[in-house]
Motif scaffolding. Structure first.
Motif, PDB file in Angstrom:
ATOM      1  N   VAL A  79       9.695  29.822 -36.290  1.00 34.55           N
ATOM      2  CA  VAL A  79      11.135  29.584 -36.380  1.00 34.55           C
ATOM      3  C   VAL A  79      11.446  28.188 -36.910  1.00 34.55           C
ATOM      4  O   VAL A  79      12.317  28.015 -37.766  1.00 34.55           O
ATOM      5  CB  VAL A  79      11.802  29.780 -34.996  1.00 34.55           C
ATOM      6  CG1 VAL A  79      13.291  29.444 -35.068  1.00 34.55           C
ATOM      7  CG2 VAL A  79      11.600  31.199 -34.500  1.00 34.55           C
ATOM      8  N   THR A  80      10.726  27.189 -36.418  1.00 37.54           N
ATOM      9  CA  THR A  80      11.068  25.799 -36.734  1.00 37.54           C
ATOM     10  C   THR A  80      10.817  25.441 -38.192  1.00 37.54           C
ATOM     11  O   THR A  80      11.627  24.742 -38.820  1.00 37.54           O
ATOM     12  CB  THR A  80      10.289  24.829 -35.827  1.00 37.54           C
ATOM     13  OG1 THR A  80      10.593  25.127 -34.465  1.00 37.54           O
ATOM     14  CG2 THR A  80      10.661  23.394 -36.122  1.00 37.54           C
ATOM     15  N   LEU A  81       9.713  25.908 -38.759  1.00 38.86           N
ATOM     16  CA  LEU A  81       9.396  25.534 -40.142  1.00 38.86           C
ATOM     17  C   LEU A  81      10.499  25.947 -41.124  1.00 38.86           C
ATOM     18  O   LEU A  81      11.013  25.095 -41.864  1.00 38.86           O
ATOM     19  CB  LEU A  81       8.041  26.117 -40.546  1.00 38.86           C
ATOM     20  CG  LEU A  81       6.826  25.412 -39.930  1.00 38.86           C
ATOM     21  CD1 LEU A  81       5.548  26.179 -40.236  1.00 38.86           C
ATOM     22  CD2 LEU A  81       6.727  23.978 -40.458  1.00 38.86           C
ATOM     23  N   PRO A  82      10.905  27.228 -41.155  1.00 35.23           N
ATOM     24  CA  PRO A  82      12.018  27.559 -42.054  1.00 35.23           C
ATOM     25  C   PRO A  82      13.341  26.979 -41.570  1.00 35.23           C
ATOM     26  O   PRO A  82      14.210  26.632 -42.374  1.00 35.23           O
ATOM     27  CB  PRO A  82      12.054  29.095 -42.044  1.00 35.23           C
ATOM     28  CG  PRO A  82      11.393  29.488 -40.774  1.00 35.23           C
ATOM     29  CD  PRO A  82      10.361  28.446 -40.515  1.00 35.23           C
ATOM     30  N   GLY A  83      13.473  26.851 -40.240  1.00 30.06           N
ATOM     31  CA  GLY A  83      14.718  26.332 -39.684  1.00 30.06           C
ATOM     32  C   GLY A  83      15.005  24.906 -40.122  1.00 30.06           C
ATOM     33  O   GLY A  83      16.133  24.565 -40.495  1.00 30.06           O
ATOM     34  N   VAL A  84      13.978  24.046 -40.111  1.00 26.70           N
ATOM     35  CA  VAL A  84      14.218  22.652 -40.487  1.00 26.70           C
ATOM     36  C   VAL A  84      14.495  22.515 -41.978  1.00 26.70           C
ATOM     37  O   VAL A  84      15.225  21.601 -42.397  1.00 26.70           O
ATOM     38  CB  VAL A  84      13.031  21.745 -40.078  1.00 26.70           C
ATOM     39  CG1 VAL A  84      12.862  21.716 -38.568  1.00 26.70           C
ATOM     40  CG2 VAL A  84      11.736  22.156 -40.761  1.00 26.70           C
ATOM     41  N   VAL A  85      13.950  23.420 -42.770  1.00 25.06           N
ATOM     42  CA  VAL A  85      14.238  23.392 -44.210  1.00 25.06           C
ATOM     43  C   VAL A  85      15.715  23.682 -44.447  1.00 25.06           C
ATOM     44  O   VAL A  85      16.396  22.994 -45.221  1.00 25.06           O
ATOM     45  CB  VAL A  85      13.359  24.401 -44.964  1.00 25.06           C
ATOM     46  CG1 VAL A  85      13.798  24.494 -46.422  1.00 25.06           C
ATOM     47  CG2 VAL A  85      11.886  24.004 -44.884  1.00 25.06           C
ATOM     48  N   VAL A  86      16.233  24.690 -43.742  1.00 26.90           N
ATOM     49  CA  VAL A  86      17.645  25.048 -43.877  1.00 26.90           C
ATOM     50  C   VAL A  86      18.535  23.924 -43.370  1.00 26.90           C
ATOM     51  O   VAL A  86      19.515  23.533 -44.020  1.00 26.90           O
ATOM     52  CB  VAL A  86      17.946  26.355 -43.108  1.00 26.90           C
ATOM     53  CG1 VAL A  86      19.451  26.631 -43.094  1.00 26.90           C
ATOM     54  CG2 VAL A  86      17.192  27.519 -43.729  1.00 26.90           C
TER      55      VAL A  86
END
Length: 286
Positions: A271-278
């Motif tokens: 969740v965090t990896l794509p979340g921080v990109v967004v």
């Protein structure tokens, strides 16, 4: 017996790796960045457990797994949070400070909150807890290694610079081994409940990412500080969660209470990896 020794030892090494990357200046930021640091501490120590409690209360998780989610929610940020903060475009110095300060505070906060949660979720089936003993155990395997790491960097900075990356790699490998061991030891329970547990943990992760940025903006922090607080809330020390679960059970092996921390050790990156990109695209320049 081997696991009872190996798990605390592995956690101590992981916490040493955290301290090995710290300087006394990192703790000094509590005074130079008071609003950001206080906001981060309050969000992780108070808001995060409240969000976890609400999600667990709305679910139909077995009591043991519900307790496990709460144990995870009481833990400080993980040792990878600074790397993810950098990826997000957040304030890395603030991330390092928050991880360090909250890790030391957890020696006081985690035993008390775990004691309350155990009674709340397990009721009459709750094991008898010695909150003081849990606090002392946490002090020995978390606070002491952090302090040793900080002191070693202070007296031998050149040595620390040469070996910090190697120590961090060892910590990462140990983290993976502990998560795998916790899942393997409770494989049947994991398979039976993963359909319910994983969405709750991933939902918790997503809510924390958004909440961290939203509250930071509300109190007037920069976008970079908000992204840091967001990551610090979402990336928990799953290894400590597994270790504390073992302290609660006070039995050989890794108990069911450790399963949420083990699962979160995987899902938080999903969740965090794509979340921080967004989040970086939205808030990175504010």
């Amino acid at each position: 017996m081997l696991l009872e020794v190996a798990l605390p030892l592995a956690l101590a090494i992981i916490m040493f790796s955290l301290g090995f990357g710290l300087t006394f200046a990192d703790f000094g930021r509590v005074f130079s960045l008071p609003r950001a640091v206080i906001t981060g501490i309050l969000m992780q120590v108070i808001a995060l457990p409240v969000v976890a409690f609400l999600l667990v209360s709305l679910s139909d998780l077995p009591p043991g797994l519900a307790l496990g989610v709460m144990i995870l929610a009481f833990c400080p940020g993980g040792v990878t949070s600074s790397m993810l903060t950098k990826l997000a475009g957040g304030t890395v110095a603030l991330s390092i400070t928050l991880t360090a300060v909250i890790s030391l505070l957890s020696v006081l906060t985690v035993p008390v909150l775990v004691g309350w949660s155990t009674d709340h979720f397990l009721g009459s089936a709750a094991p008898e807890l010695n909150v003081t003993a849990i606090g002392m155990n946490m002090f020995v395997i978390t606070a002491v290694p952090v302090v040793i790491g900080v002191l070693l960097r202070f007296v031998a900075p050149g040595f620390a610079d040469r070996y910090e990356s190697k120590v961090s790699l060892v910590a990462l490998v140990l983290f993976v081994i502990i998560v795998a061991a916790a899942l393997t030891a409770n494989w049947t329970m994991f398979i039976s409940n993963v359909g319910t547990l994983a969405p709750i943990l991933m939902g918790l992760n997503a809510v924390l990412l958004v909440l961290g940025v939203a509250v930071a903006r509300l109190v007037g922090l920069s976008g970079a500080d908000g992204l840091c607080i967001s990551v610090e809330m979402a990336v928990q020390n799953a290894t400590l969660g597994i270790a504390v679960a073992g302290m609660v059970a006070a039995a050989a092996g890794i108990p069911e209470y450790a399963v949420p921390s083990a699962v979160y050790g995987i899902t938080m990156f999903v969740v965090t990896l794509p979340g921080v990109v967004v989040l970086r695209l939205i808030f990175g320049k504010t």
